[in-house]
Design a protein around this motif. Structure first.
Motif, PDB file in Angstrom:
ATOM      1  N   LEU A  66      46.645  -0.642 -48.631  1.00  0.00           N
ATOM      2  CA  LEU A  66      47.471  -1.977 -48.846  1.00  0.00           C
ATOM      3  C   LEU A  66      46.268  -3.579 -48.638  1.00  0.00           C
ATOM      4  O   LEU A  66      46.691  -4.384 -49.214  1.00  0.00           O
ATOM      5  CB  LEU A  66      48.035  -1.794 -47.848  1.00  0.00           C
ATOM      6  N   MET A  67      46.023  -2.806 -47.581  1.00  0.00           N
ATOM      7  CA  MET A  67      44.943  -4.157 -46.677  1.00  0.00           C
ATOM      8  C   MET A  67      43.765  -4.273 -47.512  1.00  0.00           C
ATOM      9  O   MET A  67      43.554  -5.395 -48.366  1.00  0.00           O
ATOM     10  CB  MET A  67      44.683  -4.248 -45.092  1.00  0.00           C
ATOM     11  N   ALA A  68      43.318  -3.559 -48.520  1.00  0.00           N
ATOM     12  CA  ALA A  68      41.900  -4.017 -48.720  1.00  0.00           C
ATOM     13  C   ALA A  68      42.547  -4.002 -50.386  1.00  0.00           C
ATOM     14  O   ALA A  68      41.548  -4.890 -50.477  1.00  0.00           O
ATOM     15  CB  ALA A  68      40.879  -1.751 -49.212  1.00  0.00           C
ATOM     16  N   ALA A  69      43.915  -3.744 -50.833  1.00  0.00           N
ATOM     17  CA  ALA A  69      44.658  -4.301 -51.701  1.00  0.00           C
ATOM     18  C   ALA A  69      44.923  -5.543 -51.945  1.00  0.00           C
ATOM     19  O   ALA A  69      45.258  -5.863 -52.641  1.00  0.00           O
ATOM     20  CB  ALA A  69      45.465  -3.658 -52.546  1.00  0.00           C
ATOM     21  N   GLY A  70      44.733  -6.334 -51.122  1.00  0.00           N
ATOM     22  CA  GLY A  70      45.019  -7.563 -50.732  1.00  0.00           C
ATOM     23  C   GLY A  70      45.924  -7.937 -50.321  1.00  0.00           C
ATOM     24  O   GLY A  70      46.597  -9.527 -49.504  1.00  0.00           O
ATOM     25  N   VAL A  71      46.691  -7.161 -49.449  1.00  0.00           N
ATOM     26  CA  VAL A  71      47.964  -7.771 -48.661  1.00  0.00           C
ATOM     27  C   VAL A  71      47.968  -7.953 -47.349  1.00  0.00           C
ATOM     28  O   VAL A  71      47.038  -7.159 -46.465  1.00  0.00           O
ATOM     29  CB  VAL A  71      48.893  -5.885 -48.667  1.00  0.00           C
ATOM     30  N   THR A  72      48.528  -8.426 -46.560  1.00  0.00           N
ATOM     31  CA  THR A  72      48.475  -9.297 -45.468  1.00  0.00           C
ATOM     32  C   THR A  72      49.560  -8.692 -44.426  1.00  0.00           C
ATOM     33  O   THR A  72      50.904  -8.642 -45.161  1.00  0.00           O
ATOM     34  CB  THR A  72      48.290 -10.537 -45.391  1.00  0.00           C
ATOM     35  N   MET A  73      48.413  -8.224 -43.600  1.00  0.00           N
ATOM     36  CA  MET A  73      49.734  -7.241 -42.071  1.00  0.00           C
ATOM     37  C   MET A  73      49.312  -7.974 -41.325  1.00  0.00           C
ATOM     38  O   MET A  73      48.147  -7.988 -40.141  1.00  0.00           O
ATOM     39  CB  MET A  73      49.014  -5.618 -42.816  1.00  0.00           C
ATOM     40  N   CYS A 119      50.970 -10.405 -50.288  1.00  0.00           N
ATOM     41  CA  CYS A 119      52.543 -10.121 -49.718  1.00  0.00           C
ATOM     42  C   CYS A 119      52.267 -10.255 -48.308  1.00  0.00           C
ATOM     43  O   CYS A 119      50.671 -10.088 -47.917  1.00  0.00           O
ATOM     44  CB  CYS A 119      52.914  -8.437 -50.304  1.00  0.00           C
ATOM     45  N   VAL A 120      52.925 -11.308 -47.935  1.00  0.00           N
ATOM     46  CA  VAL A 120      52.436 -10.274 -46.216  1.00  0.00           C
ATOM     47  C   VAL A 120      53.469 -10.257 -45.844  1.00  0.00           C
ATOM     48  O   VAL A 120      54.589 -10.010 -45.633  1.00  0.00           O
ATOM     49  CB  VAL A 120      52.434 -12.305 -45.614  1.00  0.00           C
ATOM     50  N   ILE A 121      53.280  -9.302 -44.098  1.00  0.00           N
ATOM     51  CA  ILE A 121      54.512  -8.108 -43.947  1.00  0.00           C
ATOM     52  C   ILE A 121      54.098  -8.755 -42.065  1.00  0.00           C
ATOM     53  O   ILE A 121      53.310  -7.905 -41.961  1.00  0.00           O
ATOM     54  CB  ILE A 121      53.542  -6.935 -43.580  1.00  0.00           C
ATOM     55  N   GLY A 122      55.103  -9.108 -41.966  1.00  0.00           N
ATOM     56  CA  GLY A 122      55.211  -9.399 -40.365  1.00  0.00           C
ATOM     57  C   GLY A 122      55.486  -8.220 -39.187  1.00  0.00           C
ATOM     58  O   GLY A 122      55.473  -7.150 -40.189  1.00  0.00           O
ATOM     59  N   PRO A 123      55.305  -8.253 -37.990  1.00  0.00           N
ATOM     60  CA  PRO A 123      55.270  -6.877 -37.125  1.00  0.00           C
ATOM     61  C   PRO A 123      56.549  -6.838 -37.182  1.00  0.00           C
ATOM     62  O   PRO A 123      58.038  -6.951 -37.774  1.00  0.00           O
ATOM     63  CB  PRO A 123      54.995  -7.938 -36.195  1.00  0.00           C
ATOM     64  N   VAL A 177      55.744 -11.579 -51.968  1.00  0.00           N
ATOM     65  CA  VAL A 177      56.160 -11.547 -51.026  1.00  0.00           C
ATOM     66  C   VAL A 177      56.444 -11.582 -49.818  1.00  0.00           C
ATOM     67  O   VAL A 177      54.922 -11.179 -49.164  1.00  0.00           O
ATOM     68  CB  VAL A 177      56.532 -10.355 -51.484  1.00  0.00           C
ATOM     69  N   ARG A 178      57.408 -12.458 -48.729  1.00  0.00           N
ATOM     70  CA  ARG A 178      56.686 -12.502 -47.809  1.00  0.00           C
ATOM     71  C   ARG A 178      58.169 -11.847 -46.800  1.00  0.00           C
ATOM     72  O   ARG A 178      59.097 -12.265 -46.309  1.00  0.00           O
ATOM     73  CB  ARG A 178      56.751 -14.230 -46.853  1.00  0.00           C
ATOM     74  N   ILE A 179      57.272 -11.159 -45.860  1.00  0.00           N
ATOM     75  CA  ILE A 179      58.649 -10.051 -44.598  1.00  0.00           C
ATOM     76  C   ILE A 179      58.654 -11.007 -43.464  1.00  0.00           C
ATOM     77  O   ILE A 179      57.234 -10.332 -43.130  1.00  0.00           O
ATOM     78  CB  ILE A 179      58.627  -8.697 -45.039  1.00  0.00           C
ATOM     79  N   ASP A 180      59.173 -11.919 -42.679  1.00  0.00           N
ATOM     80  CA  ASP A 180      58.414 -12.609 -41.258  1.00  0.00           C
ATOM     81  C   ASP A 180      58.992 -11.108 -40.710  1.00  0.00           C
ATOM     82  O   ASP A 180      57.531 -11.766 -39.342  1.00  0.00           O
ATOM     83  CB  ASP A 180      59.862 -13.626 -41.338  1.00  0.00           C
ATOM     84  N   GLY A 181      59.484 -10.262 -40.517  1.00  0.00           N
ATOM     85  CA  GLY A 181      58.690  -9.571 -39.166  1.00  0.00           C
ATOM     86  C   GLY A 181      60.791  -8.850 -39.248  1.00  0.00           C
ATOM     87  O   GLY A 181      62.222  -9.576 -39.422  1.00  0.00           O
ATOM     88  N   THR A 182      60.858  -7.704 -38.393  1.00  0.00           N
ATOM     89  CA  THR A 182      61.779  -6.820 -37.847  1.00  0.00           C
ATOM     90  C   THR A 182      62.974  -6.760 -39.434  1.00  0.00           C
ATOM     91  O   THR A 182      63.738  -6.925 -38.479  1.00  0.00           O
ATOM     92  CB  THR A 182      62.317  -7.897 -37.059  1.00  0.00           C
TER      93      THR A 182
END
Length: 482
Positions: free
Chosen positions: A252-259, A277-281, A295-300
């Protein structure tokens, strides 16, 4: 049937005592699904017909976990080894079957269908009647050893517990995956004898039987030993889960998703996540989730089988399952979207709002502390704080309908079944029990009453002064005394 036909046997009857579990080993989950499902899917890609799954411990539960249309099941009871399991499976093959039989294991979930295809192609290219997959390990531990003669041809396979010290020195091991001509397999299985320390029928003994008959035997050495790792303990299960998760995240990170923290992102292999997309902790994205671009997911957060439209923002503590969220919506913090929720887009679902089987039109908002269940709500409607759809009468669930451009005031209860038209203003504290027409103001206030001088009487009863100083002094004296 043609000579190019292939059938498959997957051995999955064992309990797995080292798992220390009441569940059958192959029912334990990897990547959000039972490991038996992963093992069968790899085999099913070769389109064998039929696929025979050998079941034993918790047979019905294992059968339920195998959701492939051409799967058949053979019961092995009691379990007396892999050879006995294969014999049970033969009973499920058509009487006129001619071709090859692929044999694998239900607790070997990492094997790839591409590897099995290459194995099958090599078997047929070499004209062998029996082939098996071997791997080279520097530390082969307790695996069965492949014994070759001085010419390098396969002589036999010896289980570790039955191997001599010289045989244990070999580093080539048998993975347990075979392709065998059907007629050879049937006759060899008939010759098996339980002449070993476990009093079991070993499938590995068919190699020695074929060797005695001077059949062509091939050991196909695989490149990646990790594919053939079996699951026998909770530790091995956790290790493979971590490997699967790391591979998914890297892809996913290689395809442009931020973790933000890949180590705490748990994402299923079936999930589809668009670039940017940004995936939080501490986020779990399970099942067949689909996240649109940006899409942004802050976390938990915990998502299962959820579709999220582009540019949505999921704040801290969101839980959602079996629902859809339209584009540019803002969810949370601490919102709960239950199964059947449909948000058309540009929605706001705020903190401590719960929805269930609720469809909210475009631009509709419920900013805080509300329950919306079994409801259809139109476009551009505002749901105030503390609004509840009273959908359950103790026996049945009932539906609530609210139209477009409504203003539903705080602390409103809508007793279903009920319908509120469009352009309706619902005053705060209203209980709606019947239909409200378009454009109306609706309220159900009780008359307000006052009792002049009541507060002075209340203070006097508690020996307090009008300005509260006496009470504060008493509280201070109490704290000092304590």
């Amino acid at each position: 049937m043609t000579t190019n036909s292939v059938a498959a046997i997957i051995l999955a009857a064992g309990k797995g005592t080292r798992m220390r579990s009441k569940r059958a080993k192959v029912l334990h989950e990897l990547g959000g699904e039972p490991m038996i499902a992963r093992a069968v899917r790899a085999v099913a890609a070769l389109e064998p017909n039929p696929i025979v799954v050998v079941v034993g411990h918790q047979a019905r539960e294992v059968e339920a976990a195998v959701k492939f249309p051409n799967a058949r099941f053979a019961l092995q009871e009691p379990q007396r080894g892999t050879g006995d399991g294969a014999r049970c499976a033969l009973e499920q093959l058509p009487a006129n079957f001619t071709g090859d039989v692929l044999i694998t294991y239900g607790d070997m979930p990492a094997i790839k269908s591409s590897t099995l295809r290459a194995f099958l192609d090599a078997h047929r290219k070499r004209g062998a009647r029996l082939s098996f997959i071997s791997i080279i390990l520097e530390e082969p531990a307790a695996y069965g050893r492949v014994i070759r003669d001085t010419a390098g041809k396969v002589e036999k396979i010896v289980e570790f517990r039955d191997a001599s010290p010289a045989e244990r020195a070999f580093k080539e091991i048998n993975t347990g995956c075979y392709i065998v001509d059907f007629e050879l397999l049937r006759s060899a299985l008939a010759e098996l004898k339980p002449s070993n320390a476990q009093d079991e029928y070993y499938l590995t003994d068919i190699v020695a039987i074929a060797r005695t008959r001077r059949e062509t035997i091939e050991a196909w050495v695989a490149d990646d030993p990790a594919e053939f790792a079996g699951i026998n303990s909770r530790e091995e299960l956790a290790n493979m889960e971590a490997e699967i998760r790391a591979a998914v995240n890297q892809k996913l990170m290689a395809a442009g998703v931020t973790m933000v923290d890949p180590a705490s992102a748990y994402i299923s292999e079936q999930a589809e996540i668009a670039p940017d997309c940004v995936i939080g902790p501490n986020v779990q994205i399970l099942g067949a989730c689909k996240l649109g671009e940006g899409v942004r997911i802050d976390g938990t957060a915990w998502l299962s089988n959820v579709t999220v439209g582009p540019r949505c923002h999921l704040k801290l503590g969101v839980r959602a399952e079996d629902c859809s969220i339209g584009e540019e919506s803002e969810i949370g913090p601490f919102a709960h979207l239950r199964a059947g929720t449909e948000l058309a887009g540009h929605n706001r679902i705020g903190n401590f709002v719960e929805t269930k089987k609720a469809r909210l039109g475009r631009g509709t908002k419920a900013s805080h502390l509300s329950y919306l269940g079994d409801a259809t709500i139109g476009d551009d409607t505002n749901i105030g704080c503390g609004v509840i759809t009273v959908n359950y009468d103790g026996y049945d669930k009932h539906h609530t309908t609210i139209g477009d451009r409504c203003m539903v005031g705080c602390d409103t209860q809508l007793v279903a079944p009920v319908k509120v038209g469009s352009d309706v203003y619902v005053a705060s504290g209203t209980t709606i029990i019947r239909e409200v027409p378009d454009g109306a103001l609706v309220m159900s206030h009780h008359p307000q009453r006052e009792k002049p001088g009541w507060m002075a009487t209340w203070r006097k009863r508690h020996n307090d002064s009008p300005d509260g100083s006496l009470k504060r002094n008493k509280d201070h004296q109490k704290r000092v005394a304590e």
